[in-house]
Design a protein around this motif. Structure first.
Motif, short mmCIF file in Angstrom:
data_model
loop_
_atom_site.label_atom_id
_atom_site.label_comp_id
_atom_site.label_asym_id
_atom_site.label_seq_id
_atom_site.Cartn_x
_atom_site.Cartn_y
_atom_site.Cartn_z
N ASN A 11 0.82 -1.20 0.00
CA ASN A 11 0.00 0.00 0.00
C ASN A 11 0.87 1.26 0.00
N ALA A 12 1.91 1.27 0.80
CA ALA A 12 2.78 2.46 0.92
C ALA A 12 3.52 2.75 -0.38
N ILE A 13 4.08 1.71 -1.00
CA ILE A 13 4.85 1.93 -2.22
C ILE A 13 3.93 2.34 -3.37
N HIS A 14 2.73 1.76 -3.41
CA HIS A 14 1.78 2.14 -4.45
C HIS A 14 1.29 3.57 -4.22
N ARG A 15 1.04 3.89 -2.97
CA ARG A 15 0.59 5.25 -2.65
C ARG A 15 1.69 6.26 -3.00
N ALA A 16 2.92 5.96 -2.66
CA ALA A 16 4.04 6.86 -2.97
C ALA A 16 4.18 7.06 -4.48
N SER A 17 3.88 6.02 -5.24
CA SER A 17 4.04 6.11 -6.70
C SER A 17 3.04 7.06 -7.35
N HIS A 18 2.12 7.58 -6.57
CA HIS A 18 1.15 8.54 -7.08
C HIS A 18 1.50 9.98 -6.71
N HIS A 19 2.68 10.16 -6.14
CA HIS A 19 3.11 11.50 -5.74
C HIS A 19 4.40 11.86 -6.47
N LYS A 20 4.42 13.07 -7.03
CA LYS A 20 5.58 13.51 -7.81
C LYS A 20 6.88 13.47 -7.01
N TRP A 21 6.80 13.66 -5.69
CA TRP A 21 8.01 13.67 -4.88
C TRP A 21 8.73 12.32 -4.90
N SER A 22 8.04 11.25 -5.36
CA SER A 22 8.72 9.94 -5.42
C SER A 22 9.57 9.79 -6.68
N GLY A 23 9.60 10.85 -7.51
CA GLY A 23 10.51 10.91 -8.65
C GLY A 23 10.32 9.81 -9.68
N GLN A 24 11.36 8.99 -9.83
CA GLN A 24 11.36 7.93 -10.84
C GLN A 24 10.20 6.95 -10.62
N LEU A 25 9.88 6.67 -9.38
CA LEU A 25 8.76 5.77 -9.06
C LEU A 25 7.46 6.34 -9.62
N TYR A 26 7.24 7.63 -9.42
CA TYR A 26 6.05 8.31 -9.95
C TYR A 26 6.01 8.24 -11.47
N ARG A 27 7.12 8.58 -12.11
CA ARG A 27 7.16 8.58 -13.57
C ARG A 27 6.94 7.18 -14.14
N TRP A 28 7.53 6.18 -13.49
CA TRP A 28 7.37 4.80 -13.95
C TRP A 28 5.92 4.34 -13.81
N HIS A 29 5.30 4.59 -12.66
CA HIS A 29 3.94 4.11 -12.41
C HIS A 29 2.92 4.87 -13.26
N LYS A 30 3.20 6.11 -13.56
CA LYS A 30 2.29 6.90 -14.38
C LYS A 30 2.09 6.26 -15.76
N ILE A 31 3.11 5.56 -16.23
CA ILE A 31 3.00 4.86 -17.52
C ILE A 31 1.86 3.85 -17.49
N HIS A 32 1.72 3.13 -16.36
CA HIS A 32 0.64 2.15 -16.24
C HIS A 32 -0.72 2.83 -16.33
N HIS A 33 -0.86 3.96 -15.67
CA HIS A 33 -2.14 4.67 -15.71
C HIS A 33 -2.39 5.28 -17.08
N THR A 34 -1.34 5.53 -17.84
CA THR A 34 -1.50 5.98 -19.23
C THR A 34 -1.92 4.81 -20.10
#
Length: 152
Positions: free
Chosen positions: A18-41
């Protein structure tokens, strides 16, 4: 003793997931955010399923796996060999299960659709794609219930 280790590991897994997935939705997580955003795209709210699973980010780039491997490294350093084998087995089994179910959440036709429990999990995940601040967990709603982020 092993039962306690398994219980602790399960608690760790659902909180970590839950924490890692939640973090992946915040820009402050950097590469994690950019990587996960691809899935939502790949799976926007208007196209939540496809005939074949789309993974533009590729499994090799999976940052959830990388962070999980780092957590395993910590457990390796602080536990006995026997305890580590139990922890690693449980974490790897859970990770494979999440990955398998997640792919099937996004398929138009899945053999798992025949099960009501799967359709409920799939619906909750699709709700996450519609409202990205809800339903961060995949297989249980316990952490989302505690945080008030569960949406049916």
């Amino acid at each position: 003793m092993i039962g306690c280790v398994m219980g602790f590991t399960l608690l760790f897994i659902v909180c970590f997931e839950n924490a890692i997935h939640r973090a992946s939705h915040h820009k402050w997580s950097g590469q994690l955010y950019r990587w996960h955003k691809i899935h939502h795209t790949d799976y926007p709210p208007i196209a939540l399923t496809s005939d074949k699973y789309i993974d533009s980010a590729t499994t090799y780039d999976n940052l959830f796996v990388r962070h999980g491997a780092m957590a395993l490294g910590v457990f390796y350093c602080v536990s006995s060999h026997r305890v580590f084998v139990v922890i690693a087995s449980e974490i790897l089994a859970y990770a494979f299960l999440i990955e398998y179910f997640h792919e099937h959440f996004h398929l138009n036709e899945s053999w798992l659709n025949q099960y009501e429990w799967f359709r409920i999990l799939k619906h909750q995940h699709h709700q996450h794609h519609r409202r990205q601040n809800k339903n961060f967990s995949f297989l249980t709603t316990i952490v989302d219930d505690i945080q008030g982020t569960r949406e049916i």
